[in-house]
Design an enzyme around this catalytic site. Structure first.
Site, PDB file in Angstrom:
ATOM      1  CD  GLU A   5      -1.940  -5.666   6.383  1.00  0.00           C
ATOM      2  OE1 GLU A   5      -2.935  -5.829   5.641  1.00  0.00           O
ATOM      3  OE2 GLU A   5      -0.932  -5.014   6.034  1.00  0.00           O
TER       4      GLU A   5
ATOM      5  CG  HIS B 261      -3.360  -1.050   3.711  1.00  0.00           C
ATOM      6  ND1 HIS B 261      -3.337  -1.262   5.069  1.00  0.00           N
ATOM      7  CD2 HIS B 261      -3.081  -2.257   3.147  1.00  0.00           C
ATOM      8  CE1 HIS B 261      -3.046  -2.539   5.312  1.00  0.00           C
ATOM      9  NE2 HIS B 261      -2.895  -3.167   4.148  1.00  0.00           N
TER      10      HIS B 261
ATOM     11  CE1 TYR C 199      -1.524  -9.969   6.817  1.00  0.00           C
ATOM     12  CE2 TYR C 199      -2.899  -8.839   5.216  1.00  0.00           C
ATOM     13  CZ  TYR C 199      -1.655  -9.129   5.737  1.00  0.00           C
ATOM     14  OH  TYR C 199      -0.543  -8.561   5.171  1.00  0.00           O
TER      15      TYR C 199
ATOM     16  CG  ASP D 108       8.342 -10.957   7.249  1.00  0.00           C
ATOM     17  OD1 ASP D 108       7.877  -9.813   7.074  1.00  0.00           O
ATOM     18  OD2 ASP D 108       8.762 -11.692   6.339  1.00  0.00           O
TER      19      ASP D 108
ATOM     20  CD  GLU E 234       0.155  -1.325   3.176  1.00  0.00           C
ATOM     21  OE1 GLU E 234       0.359  -2.277   2.408  1.00  0.00           O
ATOM     22  OE2 GLU E 234       0.251  -1.413   4.415  1.00  0.00           O
TER      23      GLU E 234
ATOM     24  CG  HIS F 156      -5.902  -5.649   1.337  1.00  0.00           C
ATOM     25  ND1 HIS F 156      -6.348  -6.296   2.467  1.00  0.00           N
ATOM     26  CD2 HIS F 156      -4.616  -5.299   1.593  1.00  0.00           C
ATOM     27  CE1 HIS F 156      -5.370  -6.331   3.362  1.00  0.00           C
ATOM     28  NE2 HIS F 156      -4.305  -5.735   2.850  1.00  0.00           N
ATOM     29  CD  GLU F 157      -2.284  -3.995  -0.842  1.00  0.00           C
ATOM     30  OE1 GLU F 157      -1.908  -3.236   0.052  1.00  0.00           O
ATOM     31  OE2 GLU F 157      -2.247  -5.248  -0.730  1.00  0.00           O
TER      32      GLU F 157
HETATM   33  N1  BES Z   1       0.911  -4.415   3.836  1.00  0.00           N
HETATM   34  C1  BES Z   1       0.722  -5.691   3.275  1.00  0.00           C
HETATM   35  C2  BES Z   1       1.990  -6.334   2.811  1.00  0.00           C
HETATM   36  C3  BES Z   1       3.042  -6.543   3.880  1.00  0.00           C
HETATM   37  C4  BES Z   1       2.724  -6.840   5.181  1.00  0.00           C
HETATM   38  C5  BES Z   1       4.353  -6.451   3.524  1.00  0.00           C
HETATM   39  C6  BES Z   1       3.734  -7.011   6.132  1.00  0.00           C
HETATM   40  C7  BES Z   1       5.365  -6.626   4.471  1.00  0.00           C
HETATM   41  C8  BES Z   1       5.047  -6.900   5.778  1.00  0.00           C
HETATM   42  C9  BES Z   1      -0.277  -5.666   2.115  1.00  0.00           C
HETATM   43  O1  BES Z   1      -1.302  -4.738   2.279  1.00  0.00           O
HETATM   44  C10 BES Z   1      -0.945  -7.007   2.056  1.00  0.00           C
HETATM   45  O2  BES Z   1      -1.573  -7.364   3.003  1.00  0.00           O
HETATM   46  N2  BES Z   1      -0.807  -7.718   0.949  1.00  0.00           N
HETATM   47  C11 BES Z   1      -1.407  -9.022   0.761  1.00  0.00           C
HETATM   48  C12 BES Z   1      -2.628  -8.957  -0.094  1.00  0.00           C
HETATM   49  C13 BES Z   1      -3.897  -8.711   0.623  1.00  0.00           C
HETATM   50  C14 BES Z   1      -5.058  -8.754  -0.361  1.00  0.00           C
HETATM   51  C15 BES Z   1      -4.176  -9.640   1.770  1.00  0.00           C
HETATM   52  C16 BES Z   1      -0.420  -9.879   0.008  1.00  0.00           C
HETATM   53  O3  BES Z   1       0.574  -9.354  -0.475  1.00  0.00           O
HETATM   54  O4  BES Z   1      -0.637 -11.084  -0.098  1.00  0.00           O
HETATM   55 ZN    ZN Z   2      -2.616  -5.229   3.828  1.00  0.00          ZN
END
Ligand code: BES
Ligand code: ZN
Length: 632
Positions: free
Chosen positions: A346, A327, A413, A405, A299, A323-324
């Site tokens: 999230e 954010h 989520y 992570d 995002e 989703h993005e």
């Molecule tokens: N912000 C996240 C990606 C992220 C989280 C990167 C933690 C590094 C550390 C992003 O918004 C996200 O959640 N992406 C998901 C997709 C979403 C539709 C659930 C993904 O990349 O799978």
């Molecule tokens: Zn996200």
């Protein structure tokens, strides 16, 4: 005592890179937030002393060197010193620090680099005076820099030009910019970036829409943001508008497909605004990156970074964009204070995403999306409960000494989103929406801890309306609370009936064409195939539906997992192609994990990984190296 250490620093950090404990001697002070009284806001993942002195504005001078695959930069920090501190601590990791100067007149100052920790990197302690207003850090990235992926021309769609993109969340910005790398501090930023003149640079900022012939671009982000949202991409990019304030960037060969797939973006922005207030960032654009991007989406403000694997050709995977976009409120406007509060980013976003999808595509569709997520949550709760950190099923995490992570699970989520869904049910949609809108407005451009939110929730929704709700079992308790909202999907019930048909008959008896069902119905179908389905029936399904090369990444990835599980070999060639081409960790991990369950599978996994690894981003290789015990 502060000593002057020049580029030796890199050597030291490489030499000490095997230290795994995050609490090293180098870390003299623990960081507290700008509100020193709020103990909950301590960010254990940053060395910075933002409570004493912090960056207000960051100007970046960046030279992108594709030959050496590094960024040469000057990070100019405009600072505010709240406590007459004589030292300012930045986070760095795998950076070569050349020199640090103070003030407009560039007086060189002393600095010291603490011992490097494998996860956190090092504190960069710079000597300042209470009067110092500007700190300039001259630096270079190194080949170890995790945030950046430099791609050769061969690894792009067009095969003619190299490419670069960054990924900052959670604590990787410090690997390409020396900064106070904590979500607890917000900064505005600007940048002057120099790239080869046949490439275009874009950032999480106001962006150019066309290349110029100098290769020099200027960027401004005027809203204060946390460091993890600073981002850059450089490549042979084209822009295509899809709405009055939205558009897509992609390589020329993909731009049409991207613009078609994302043509509902303006509708999504309007829907989001109708729920929780005006979009505050001006434009909303999306860049569709090369397939090695390790995530589905990121995002980055004003410019979401997205995987090309959402281009299914039928808009069936665009909830990722909802989703993005969401954010832009939850996360970018109101930000988790530490990574232990990650669910605030999230969980809110998944809830919000589902509301946008419901508004645009209807409740039946949104319910299918939510139910798929809920089932993933149920699996993950089981897995985590049996694992090393069963307490990771709580929304509020304990990440002391751990990689943020580790918190990137469906707990943050989906448990987070179902917590909000359950609150919505208890309060009624109307008053819950009013509450959320007010929450976003009152906390905009601020950071929030779980405890802040709980207090706010109690005062502004629950007590106020005499609603009884057990918040603690969600936030500090294990698993999914009994009282959670449950989703029922009629369309999935029909899918379940067809699975019964398959059990007693053949694939032909299903009487279905691929297009009769949505992606989500097929996903449900594949995930609920009987465990003992024989290879002959897998072959029939393959002959009729050809999931293995259907172009829909979600279905392909799921089909490969099922094929491995059922011992069906007919998909292996396509699976190998997919694994070599796609670097999205969410798809890679389940496939490699499934392969790793048998001896024969491990051998195949390793053979494919050898070929695929050079294409992956560090974020993906870090996870898969560990999974396959891969020796570099
Ligand atoms: N912000 C996240 C990606 C992220 C989280 C990167 C933690 C590094 C550390 C992003 O918004 C996200 O959640 N992406 C998901 C997709 C979403 C539709 C659930 C993904 O990349 O799978
Ligand atoms: Zn996200």
């Amino acid at each position: 005592m502060i000593k002057l250490i020049l580029s030796l620093a890199v050597l030291i950090s490489v030499m000490t890179a095997c230290n795994t404990s995050p609490q090293k001697e180098g870390q003299t002070k623990k960081n507290t937030s700008q509100n020193p009284n709020d103990k909950n806001k301590k960010d254990m993942h940053s060395y910075s002393n933002v409570d004493e002195v912090h960056t207000k504005h960051l100007h970046l001078n960046l030279n992108i060197d594709f030959d050496q695959k590094l960024v040469h930069g000057i990070a100019v920090h405009q600072i505010e010193n709240l406590s007459e501190a004589d030292e300012m601590i930045f986070d760095i990791k795998d950076l070569e620090i050349e020199k640090v100067t103070l003030g407009e007149d560039d007086q060189e100052t002393e600095f010291e680099i603490g011992e490097a920790d494998k996860l956190m990197g090092s504190p960069l302690k710079v000597k300042i005076t209470p009067e110092t207003k500007v700190v300039k850090i001259h630096y270079k990235t190194t080949e170890h820099t995790e945030a950046l992926q430099f791609l050769n021309a061969q690894q792009t769609a067009g095969k003619k030009h190299p490419y670069l993109f960054s990924q900052g969340e959670a604590i990787l910005t410090r690997t390409w910019i020396p900064c106070q790398d904590t979500p607890g501090n917000r900064i505005t930023y600007s940048a002057d970036v120099k790239v080869p003149s046949d490439l275009l640079a874009v950032m999480s900022a106001d962006n150019p829409q066309k290349k110029n012939n100098t290769g020099e671009y200027h960027f401004e982000m005027k809203n204060p943001i946390p460091s993890y949202l600073i981002a850059i991409a450089v490549g042979d990019l084209e822009f295509h508008a899809v709405g009055p304030r939205s558009g897509v960037y992609a390589e020329p060969s993909m731009i049409k497909a991207a613009a078609y797939e994302l043509s509902d973006m303006e509708k999504m922005i309007e829907s989001a605004e109708s729920l929780y207030g005006p979009y505050q960032w001006g434009r909303y654009d999306v860049i569709v990156l090369p397939p090695s991007f390790p995530f589905g989406g990121m995002e980055n403000p004003k410019l979401t970074f997205a995987t090309p694997t959402i281009l299914a050709g039928d808009k069936s995977l665009v909830s990722l964009i909802a989703h993005e976009l969401a954010h832009s409120w939850s996360g970018n406007l109101v930000t988790n204070a530490t990574w232990e509060d990650f669910w605030l980013n999230e969980g809110f976003t998944v809830y919000f995403e589902n509301r946008i999808m419901e508004q645009i595509y209807g409740k039946e569709y949104a319910d299918m999306l939510a139910l798929i997520e809920y089932q993933e949550l149920q699996h993950e709760v089981e897995e985590i409960s049996e694992g090393k950190h069963p307490e990771d099923t709580h929304l509020k995490l304990d990440l002391e000494g751990r990689n943020p992570d580790d918190g990137m699970t469906s707990i943050a989520y989906v448990k987070g989103a179902f917590f909000l869904k359950s609150l919505e049910e208890a309060a009624g949609r109307e008053s819950f929406d009013k509450f959320l809108k007010q929450y976003f407005t009152e906390h905009q451009f601020q950071t929030v801890t779980t405890e802040d939110f709980v207090k706010y929730l109690d005062q502004n929704l629950l007590s106020k309306n005499n609603i009884e709700f057990n918040i603690d079992e969600w936030i500090y308790g294990p698993g999914i609370p009994e009282s959670s909202v449950k989703i029922v999907s009629n369309r999935f019930q029909l899918v379940d009936e067809k699975i019964e048909v398959l059990k007693s008959g053949s694939a032909k008896d299903l009487g279905l064409k691929r297009n009769d069902w949505s992606t989500q119905e097929w996903l449900h179908f594949l995930r609920h195939l009987p465990a003992d389905l024989d290879v002959a029936k897998m072959k029939e399904l393959d002959d009729v539906y050809n999931f293995k090369s259907c172009g829909n990444s979600e279905l392909m990835a799921e089909w490969y997992v099922q094929s491995i599980r059922k011992g069906y070999k007919g998909s292996e060639a396509d699976m190998e192609k997919f694994l070599i081409n796609v670097g999205r960790r969410k798809f890679l991990m389940p496939i490699y994990r499934e392969l790793a369950k048998s001896e024969e599978g491990v051998a195949l996994a390793k053979e494919i990984y050898n070929k695929a690894r050079p294409n992956y981003h560090a974020i993906s290789t870090n996870s898969i190296d560990e999974l396959l015990a891969y020796e570099i």
